[in-house]
Motif scaffolding. Structure first.
Motif, PDB file in Angstrom:
ATOM      1  N   ASN A  54       0.824  -1.217   0.000  1.00 33.33           N
ATOM      2  CA  ASN A  54       0.000   0.000   0.000  1.00 33.33           C
ATOM      3  C   ASN A  54       0.856   1.264   0.000  1.00 33.33           C
ATOM      4  OD1 ASN A  54      -2.386  -1.506   0.106  1.00 33.33           O
ATOM      5  ND2 ASN A  54      -2.179  -1.705   2.331  1.00 33.33           N
ATOM      6  N   ASN A  55       1.910   1.241  -0.806  1.00 37.60           N
ATOM      7  CA  ASN A  55       2.838   2.364  -0.942  1.00 37.60           C
ATOM      8  C   ASN A  55       3.665   2.652   0.308  1.00 37.60           C
ATOM      9  OD1 ASN A  55       2.194   2.782  -3.630  1.00 37.60           O
ATOM     10  ND2 ASN A  55       0.628   4.315  -3.177  1.00 37.60           N
ATOM     11  N   LEU A  79     -10.240  -2.614  -9.659  1.00 39.63           N
ATOM     12  CA  LEU A  79      -8.948  -2.135 -10.136  1.00 39.63           C
ATOM     13  C   LEU A  79      -8.796  -2.365 -11.639  1.00 39.63           C
ATOM     14  CD1 LEU A  79      -6.762  -0.730  -8.614  1.00 39.63           C
ATOM     15  CD2 LEU A  79      -5.537  -2.900  -8.428  1.00 39.63           C
ATOM     16  N   SER A  80      -9.207  -3.555 -12.085  1.00 34.49           N
ATOM     17  CA  SER A  80      -9.068  -3.825 -13.511  1.00 34.49           C
ATOM     18  C   SER A  80     -10.038  -2.962 -14.309  1.00 34.49           C
ATOM     19  CB  SER A  80      -9.241  -5.313 -13.812  1.00 34.49           C
ATOM     20  OG  SER A  80     -10.591  -5.617 -14.012  1.00 34.49           O
ATOM     21  N   PHE A  81     -11.155  -2.565 -13.675  1.00 32.42           N
ATOM     22  CA  PHE A  81     -12.070  -1.617 -14.316  1.00 32.42           C
ATOM     23  C   PHE A  81     -11.370  -0.282 -14.555  1.00 32.42           C
ATOM     24  CE2 PHE A  81     -15.137   1.899 -13.694  1.00 32.42           C
ATOM     25  CZ  PHE A  81     -15.897   1.712 -14.828  1.00 32.42           C
ATOM     26  N   ILE A  82     -10.664   0.202 -13.530  1.00 33.08           N
ATOM     27  CA  ILE A  82      -9.935   1.471 -13.666  1.00 33.08           C
ATOM     28  C   ILE A  82      -8.920   1.402 -14.811  1.00 33.08           C
ATOM     29  CG2 ILE A  82      -8.326   3.054 -12.494  1.00 33.08           C
ATOM     30  CD1 ILE A  82     -11.087   3.198 -11.357  1.00 33.08           C
ATOM     31  N   GLY A 119      -1.600   4.696 -21.956  1.00 31.29           N
ATOM     32  CA  GLY A 119      -2.566   5.133 -20.950  1.00 31.29           C
ATOM     33  C   GLY A 119      -2.560   4.201 -19.752  1.00 31.29           C
ATOM     34  N   GLN A 120      -2.530   2.891 -20.035  1.00 30.47           N
ATOM     35  CA  GLN A 120      -2.546   1.922 -18.935  1.00 30.47           C
ATOM     36  C   GLN A 120      -1.272   1.978 -18.103  1.00 30.47           C
ATOM     37  OE1 GLN A 120      -3.727  -2.031 -20.160  1.00 30.47           O
ATOM     38  NE2 GLN A 120      -5.812  -1.440 -19.709  1.00 30.47           N
ATOM     39  N   ILE A 121      -0.126   2.140 -18.751  1.00 27.21           N
ATOM     40  CA  ILE A 121       1.119   2.143 -17.977  1.00 27.21           C
ATOM     41  C   ILE A 121       1.197   3.425 -17.139  1.00 27.21           C
ATOM     42  CG2 ILE A 121       2.753   3.215 -19.616  1.00 27.21           C
ATOM     43  CD1 ILE A 121       3.514   0.118 -17.567  1.00 27.21           C
ATOM     44  N   LEU A 122       0.687   4.528 -17.685  1.00 30.04           N
ATOM     45  CA  LEU A 122       0.722   5.772 -16.914  1.00 30.04           C
ATOM     46  C   LEU A 122      -0.180   5.677 -15.687  1.00 30.04           C
ATOM     47  CD1 LEU A 122       0.943   8.598 -19.595  1.00 30.04           C
ATOM     48  CD2 LEU A 122       2.723   7.684 -18.110  1.00 30.04           C
ATOM     49  N   ILE A 123      -1.350   5.093 -15.834  1.00 35.31           N
ATOM     50  CA  ILE A 123      -2.243   4.963 -14.679  1.00 35.31           C
ATOM     51  C   ILE A 123      -1.630   3.982 -13.671  1.00 35.31           C
ATOM     52  CG2 ILE A 123      -3.777   3.187 -15.648  1.00 35.31           C
ATOM     53  CD1 ILE A 123      -5.125   6.049 -13.628  1.00 35.31           C
ATOM     54  N   ILE A 161      -0.946   4.744  -9.833  1.00 37.37           N
ATOM     55  CA  ILE A 161      -1.604   3.987  -8.765  1.00 37.37           C
ATOM     56  C   ILE A 161      -0.588   3.344  -7.822  1.00 37.37           C
ATOM     57  CG2 ILE A 161      -2.974   1.917  -8.251  1.00 37.37           C
ATOM     58  CD1 ILE A 161      -4.780   2.566 -10.512  1.00 37.37           C
ATOM     59  N   VAL A 162       0.421   2.644  -8.365  1.00 38.67           N
ATOM     60  CA  VAL A 162       1.362   1.980  -7.471  1.00 38.67           C
ATOM     61  C   VAL A 162       2.598   2.830  -7.211  1.00 38.67           C
ATOM     62  CG1 VAL A 162       0.578  -0.342  -8.037  1.00 38.67           C
ATOM     63  CG2 VAL A 162       2.450   0.669  -9.335  1.00 38.67           C
ATOM     64  N   ASN A 163       2.616   4.032  -7.790  1.00 39.86           N
ATOM     65  CA  ASN A 163       3.674   4.985  -7.481  1.00 39.86           C
ATOM     66  C   ASN A 163       5.070   4.416  -7.753  1.00 39.86           C
ATOM     67  OD1 ASN A 163       4.760   7.350  -6.650  1.00 39.86           O
ATOM     68  ND2 ASN A 163       4.603   6.907  -4.453  1.00 39.86           N
ATOM     69  N   THR A 164       5.233   3.781  -8.921  1.00 45.82           N
ATOM     70  CA  THR A 164       6.535   3.203  -9.247  1.00 45.82           C
ATOM     71  C   THR A 164       6.962   3.598 -10.653  1.00 45.82           C
ATOM     72  OG1 THR A 164       5.204   1.267  -9.627  1.00 45.82           O
ATOM     73  CG2 THR A 164       6.840   1.096  -7.892  1.00 45.82           C
TER      74      THR A 164
END
Ligand SMILES: [Zn+2]
Lengths: 121, 165
Positions: free
Chosen positions: A40-41, B75-78, B116-120, B124-127
């Protein structure tokens, strides 16, 4: 099928952009020193990449079995739905990351120096 | 006319859901997360060229929404909706400025979807490390776009709509 000249230019440009960014990323790759585990970050473990470690990361019946060996890290097994993290190739370069989205788990390699990680997009 | 259009759109949504299902049966080539052929994009592209832009958005949006509530996680919806909407936005824009043929627009759609998917995902996971995948995602999007473009080109040229609109 009729193609416009622009279609050809577009496709060739995309291949060139991919090749250039591939060599750019390749040139910035260096073997990292630390394996960070984030849930969770939040950082939960910091492990040496040159270690010989097996760690079961488990929360609420969600587990990922992390292995660090020969300066590489990978997920050996997990009980997530898509198994994307298990299929992911072994990682060793700074900035390389394995993500287990269903478990909100991130395994990432750092070395503490300026890396691709600090490259702001 | 209105009933006809609704029926037609419903049929397109059904076709694109079946295509999503068929694609899930294909052997998965695992290289990096998020790469796919995008068969469900065929009815969407057909709508872009033969129907209205809003129809394309409806077909894609409702397909992703239905598949998500039936089979998938939030999540997969997003991820799907981000990839889908970005892809359609780019295709509509480039269709409008009339610079590319169906092939070029399909390639743009494929690449925009993957980026688009890689940017989101980065968000989301901040990596930022996920950006390592950029080159392979561009290549995969281009190749998928070429394949889908070939199919759409045939369909758009051969299928006459049952109503003049
Ligand atoms: Zn996983």
């Amino acid at each position: 099928m009729k193609l416009k000249r622009n279609d050809i230019i577009l496709i060739i440009s995309l291949f060139i952009i991919a090749a250039v960014s591939f060599f750019f990323i390749q040139s910035m790759k260096k073997v990292g020193g630390t394996v960070l585990v984030l849930k969770n970050n939040q950082e939960i473990y910091k492990l040496p990449l040159n270690g010989n470690i097996k760690k079961r990361i488990e929360f609420d019946n969600q587990y990922n079995q992390l292995v660090i060996q020969d300066n590489k890290a990978w997920i050996e097994s997990a009980n997530c739905s898509h198994q994307v993290c298990v299929k992911h190739p072994k990682i060793q370069y700074s900035g390389e990351t394995i993500v287990c989205l269903p478990h909100h788990l991130v395994i990432t390699i750092t070395d503490g120096e300026a890396t691709f990680d600090s490259f702001s997009y | 006319m209105k009933t006809k259009r609704i029926t037609f759109l419903a049929m397109f949504i059904a076709i694109s859901m079946i295509l999503s299902y068929l694609e899930s049966l294909l052997p998965q080539i695992y290289i990096v997360p998020g790469i796919k052929l995008g068969l469900a994009n065929i009815p969407v592209m057909f709508a872009i060229f033969k129907l209205k832009p809003s129809d394309a958005l409806l077909i894609s949006g409702i397909r992703i929404f239905l598949l998500s509530i039936l089979f998938r996680s939030f999540l997969s919806f997003i991820f799907s909706i981000t990839g889908g909407l970005i892809s359609i936005a780019f295709m509509l824009f480039f269709k409008k400025i009339n610079t590319f043929s169906i092939m070029g627009i399909s390639v743009i759609g494929g690449v925009a979807h993957n980026l688009g998917q890689i940017l989101i995902a980065v968000f989301i996971v901040n990596t930022p490390g996920l950006l390592f995948y950029l080159p392979i995602l561009i290549i995969a999007g281009t190749l998928a776009g070429i394949a889908i473009g070939l199919i759409c080109n045939l369909l758009v040229n051969r299928i006459q709509l049952p109503f003049p609109d």
